[in-house]
Design a protein around this motif. Structure first.
Motif, short mmCIF file in Angstrom:
data_model
loop_
_atom_site.label_atom_id
_atom_site.label_comp_id
_atom_site.label_asym_id
_atom_site.label_seq_id
_atom_site.Cartn_x
_atom_site.Cartn_y
_atom_site.Cartn_z
N LEU A 36 0.82 -1.22 0.00
CA LEU A 36 0.00 0.00 0.00
C LEU A 36 0.85 1.26 0.00
N ASN A 37 2.15 1.13 0.23
CA ASN A 37 3.04 2.29 0.23
C ASN A 37 3.40 2.76 -1.18
N VAL A 38 3.19 1.91 -2.16
CA VAL A 38 3.63 2.18 -3.53
C VAL A 38 2.56 2.95 -4.29
N ARG A 39 2.96 4.09 -4.87
CA ARG A 39 2.06 4.85 -5.74
C ARG A 39 2.12 4.24 -7.12
N THR A 40 1.00 3.73 -7.61
CA THR A 40 0.97 3.11 -8.93
C THR A 40 0.46 4.06 -10.01
N VAL A 41 -0.25 5.11 -9.62
CA VAL A 41 -0.76 6.11 -10.56
C VAL A 41 -0.60 7.49 -9.93
N ASP A 42 -0.78 8.52 -10.73
CA ASP A 42 -0.68 9.90 -10.27
C ASP A 42 -2.09 10.45 -10.06
N TRP A 43 -2.56 10.41 -8.82
CA TRP A 43 -3.91 10.87 -8.50
C TRP A 43 -4.00 12.38 -8.68
N GLN A 44 -5.07 12.86 -9.31
CA GLN A 44 -5.23 14.27 -9.67
C GLN A 44 -6.25 15.01 -8.81
N ARG A 45 -7.43 14.43 -8.66
CA ARG A 45 -8.49 15.12 -7.91
C ARG A 45 -9.58 14.13 -7.51
N LEU A 46 -10.35 14.55 -6.52
CA LEU A 46 -11.43 13.73 -5.97
C LEU A 46 -12.72 14.54 -5.98
N GLU A 47 -13.79 13.91 -6.42
CA GLU A 47 -15.13 14.52 -6.38
C GLU A 47 -16.05 13.58 -5.60
N ILE A 48 -16.58 14.08 -4.49
CA ILE A 48 -17.56 13.32 -3.72
C ILE A 48 -18.92 13.59 -4.35
N ILE A 49 -19.58 12.56 -4.81
CA ILE A 49 -20.87 12.70 -5.47
C ILE A 49 -22.00 12.63 -4.45
N GLN A 50 -21.89 11.68 -3.54
CA GLN A 50 -22.95 11.49 -2.55
C GLN A 50 -22.36 10.78 -1.35
N ALA A 51 -22.82 11.15 -0.17
CA ALA A 51 -22.39 10.48 1.06
C ALA A 51 -23.58 10.39 2.00
N SER A 52 -23.66 9.28 2.73
CA SER A 52 -24.71 9.13 3.72
C SER A 52 -24.21 8.26 4.85
N ALA A 53 -24.76 8.48 6.02
CA ALA A 53 -24.42 7.67 7.19
C ALA A 53 -25.70 7.38 7.96
N HIS A 54 -25.82 6.15 8.41
CA HIS A 54 -26.98 5.72 9.17
C HIS A 54 -26.47 4.82 10.28
N GLY A 55 -26.39 5.39 11.47
CA GLY A 55 -25.82 4.64 12.58
C GLY A 55 -24.37 4.33 12.29
N ALA A 56 -24.01 3.06 12.34
CA ALA A 56 -22.63 2.65 12.12
C ALA A 56 -22.34 2.28 10.67
N GLN A 57 -23.29 2.52 9.75
CA GLN A 57 -23.10 2.21 8.33
C GLN A 57 -23.00 3.50 7.53
N GLY A 58 -22.12 3.51 6.56
CA GLY A 58 -21.96 4.70 5.72
C GLY A 58 -21.69 4.32 4.29
N MET A 59 -21.94 5.26 3.38
CA MET A 59 -21.71 5.06 1.97
C MET A 59 -21.17 6.37 1.40
#
Length: 124
Positions: A36-59
């Motif tokens: 997991l320490n190895v970078r295999t690609v060059d990450w550019q940006r992140l877009e969160i489309i949707q997030a939800s949490a219900h008790g101890a479960q999240g998406m």
């Protein structure tokens, strides 16, 4: 989700990434998190489309753009998380998920919580 993306983007944070995986998650890497320490690609940006949490479960549904071999690509995933000992931990994800259908009030919530839509994501 943002902290995991940042750890992948920076590289060298395999121990952190390993610690954010749920202990019983399918596909969890072996105890040695060195891969997991190895970078295999060059990450550019992140877009969160949707997030939800219900008790101890999240998406979290997101798109993460990266460069690989000089070409821009996008990873589109809907990830499931579970809160354990006060921390959110990655369980699994569906890559390139189909668009979430609009649920009726009494339909099961498309986030996967098992609750009716009206008692879950409809109130957010």
């Amino acid at each position: 989700m943002r902290s995991r993306y940042s750890a992948f983007a920076l590289g060298g944070l395999g121990e952190y990434l390993f610690s954010t995986w749920a202990d019983d998650a399918p596909g969890r890497p072996p105890q040695d998190a060195a891969m997991l320490n190895v970078r295999t690609v060059d990450w550019q940006r992140l877009e969160i489309i949707q997030a939800s949490a219900h008790g101890a479960q999240g998406m979290v549904e997101f798109k993460a753009w990266y460069l690989e071999d000089g070409h821009e690509n996008v990873l589109h995933e809907r990830s499931r998380f579970r809160r354990s000992a006060g921390r959110w931990r990655y369980v699994d994800g569906a890559i390139d998920p189909p668009a979430m259908a609009r649920a009726g009030r009494n339909d099961p919530c498309p986030c996967g919580s098992g609750k009716k839509y009206k008692k879950c994501c409809a109130g957010q």
